[in-house]
Design a protein around this motif. Structure first.
Motif, mmCIF file in Angstrom:
data_model
loop_
_atom_site.group_PDB
_atom_site.id
_atom_site.type_symbol
_atom_site.label_atom_id
_atom_site.label_comp_id
_atom_site.label_asym_id
_atom_site.label_seq_id
_atom_site.Cartn_x
_atom_site.Cartn_y
_atom_site.Cartn_z
ATOM 1 N N ARG A 123 0.831 -1.211 0.000
ATOM 2 C CA ARG A 123 0.000 0.000 0.000
ATOM 3 C C ARG A 123 0.863 1.258 0.000
ATOM 4 N NH1 ARG A 123 -2.936 -3.016 4.324
ATOM 5 N NH2 ARG A 123 -4.716 -4.039 3.329
ATOM 6 N N VAL A 375 -5.473 -3.049 -3.301
ATOM 7 C CA VAL A 375 -4.657 -2.868 -2.092
ATOM 8 C C VAL A 375 -5.016 -1.544 -1.391
ATOM 9 C CG1 VAL A 375 -2.353 -3.217 -1.140
ATOM 10 C CG2 VAL A 375 -2.817 -3.932 -3.477
ATOM 11 N N VAL A 376 -6.290 -1.359 -1.133
ATOM 12 C CA VAL A 376 -6.781 -0.152 -0.460
ATOM 13 C C VAL A 376 -7.043 -0.468 1.016
ATOM 14 C CG1 VAL A 376 -8.676 1.511 -0.334
ATOM 15 C CG2 VAL A 376 -7.810 0.761 -2.558
#
Length: 415
Positions: A123, A375-376
């Protein structure tokens, strides 16, 4: 020639922990100076990983990969490296001079070190502009300008290949247009086909890093800057991180200078028929109020048009411009994403009956999968207690945005 050979070798090897034989690329990832695609294991023919790489002036080739199991890795390759196979090394990385992490790398071949990247590092890597890597006395700088869309493209690559197979691999930075359905998507009133107009929709912030979710059909005709603004505040230019036309979702990124007081929490339980819901957005912007509009209703059905299991049917009224907006349960958690209303005129022609108040929202399961692949760092929450509709709307004001852009309407667009 040696550079091209090393890049190809790096792409083949990274992400599969040194498996000796791999083939590819299948499809492509081309973003800035990054190139890559999907790869298979030659011994089994099975999908192995998706990888992208780019060379730097410091002589190092950076390689990012996600394998079929979802594990991310970061590799450093150079023709000057001389490692013993199996040799280990610790690499300290610093992002934008602030966030730090230690990666533990292994030499699966003599000219490359490969390290597993934990999700929190992925991230940070995705949103950073500069990475400084230190190993022993060596200190190297890497410009990460394009890594946001690269990470999104690789995640898309893995999910697409796992779903469709290597033989259907294509450009993983793009998603094929979604076929039209009878439920018209609710973007702004369209310009005439082939003509330029202003399009609007709704989006909402889903992470402390300024990630914003909307529908992909809200932005798919945009040719100029995509802008977002909270009610009563100045607009900011948003960057597209990823888009999924199949589920009609798009992820945007606010500038690093933007500050939000809060962000939406996603309900972690399924909805039930009859549950009350609140839809909030910016319908018919320029015709109705420029402030948030609030409507209420219930979950009418747990499936959408033609029994679409990824949709909820709702009775809360929506109009053009509501698309991409949050649908809340009574505890104030996001229970869906407003996406469409049934085309009443079309249904009159098909059934001879006037259909009213039949609207649809995307279920949160598809949203969570989309955010995981991108990928939050979103957050989920259990529904606890009930809020007044006015309180739900007041809380949503801090993170619900008007999305707008100029663009050229495509002839087959359904907004």
């Amino acid at each position: 020639m040696w550079l091209k050979s090393l890049i190809i070798a790096s792409l083949l090897q990274v992400g599969i922990a040194g498996a000796a034989n791999a083939a590819g690329p299948f499809g492509s990832v081309n973003i800035g100076n990054w190139i890559g695609g999907a790869f298979s294991n030659d011994q089994t023919g099975a999908f192995s990983h998706c990888a992208a790489t780019t060379p730097y002036a410091n002589g190092v080739i950076l390689v990012v990969s996600q394998n079929s199991a979802g594990t991310w890795s970061l590799a450093f390759a150079s023709p000057s490296y001389r490692f013993n196979k199996g040799e280990n090394a610790a690499i300290d990385v610093t992002f934008d001079g602030r966030e730090q992490a230690r990666l533990y790398a292994t030499a699966y071949q003599s000219n490359m070190l490969t390290a597993i990247m934990p999700l929190n590092v992925v991230r940070t890597f995705q949103k950073a502009s500069l990475m400084v890597a230190t190993a022993g006395r060596a200190v190297l700088n890497f410009d990460l300008t394009s890594t946001g869309p690269v990470i999104a493209a690789l995640a898309n690559c893995v999910s697409k290949v796992k779903a469709d197979g290597l033989d259907k691999a294509g450009d993983f930075t793009k998603v094929a247009a979604k076929p039209a359905v009878a439920g018209d998507k609710q973007g702004a009133p369209p310009a005439k086909p082939g003509r330029t107009g202003t399009f609007t929709g709704t989006g909402f912030v889903v992470s402390p890093n300024g990630h914003i979710v909307t529908n992909s059909h809200v932005i798919d005709s945009c040719t100029g800057d995509i802008k977002g603004n909270l009610a009563g505040e100045a607009a900011m230019v948003l960057r597209v991180v990823s888009s999924d036309a199949t589920n009609d979702l798009a992820l945007l990124q606010a500038p690093s200078t933007a500050a939000f007081k809060d962000f939406a929490k996603i309900r972690d339980r399924s909805m039930h028929s009859g549950d009350s819901v609140v839809a909030i957005g910016f319908p018919l912007h320029g015709y109705l109020s420029s402030d948030l509009t609030v409507t209420t209703g219930i979950v009418s059905s747990l499936s959408g048009f033609r029994n679409h299991t990824g949709r909820l049917q709702i009775s809360a009224a929506i109009q053009a411009g509501n698309s991409g907006g949050p649908l809340f349960d009574l505890s104030g958690q996001v229970a869906g994403i407003v996406v469409a209303k049934l085309n009443a005129l079309r249904m009159i022609k098909e059934t001879g009956q006037l259909t009213e108040n039949i609207n649809f929202a995307i279920k949160t399961g598809a949203l969570r999968d989309f955010l995981d692949n991108s990928v939050v760092p979103y957050r989920t929450a259990e529904p606890k207690g009930e809020l007044k509709t006015a309180d739900i709307a007041a809380n949503a004001r801090a993170y619900t945005m008007l999305i707008s852009c100029t663009g050229t309407e495509q002839a087959d667009a359904k907004r």
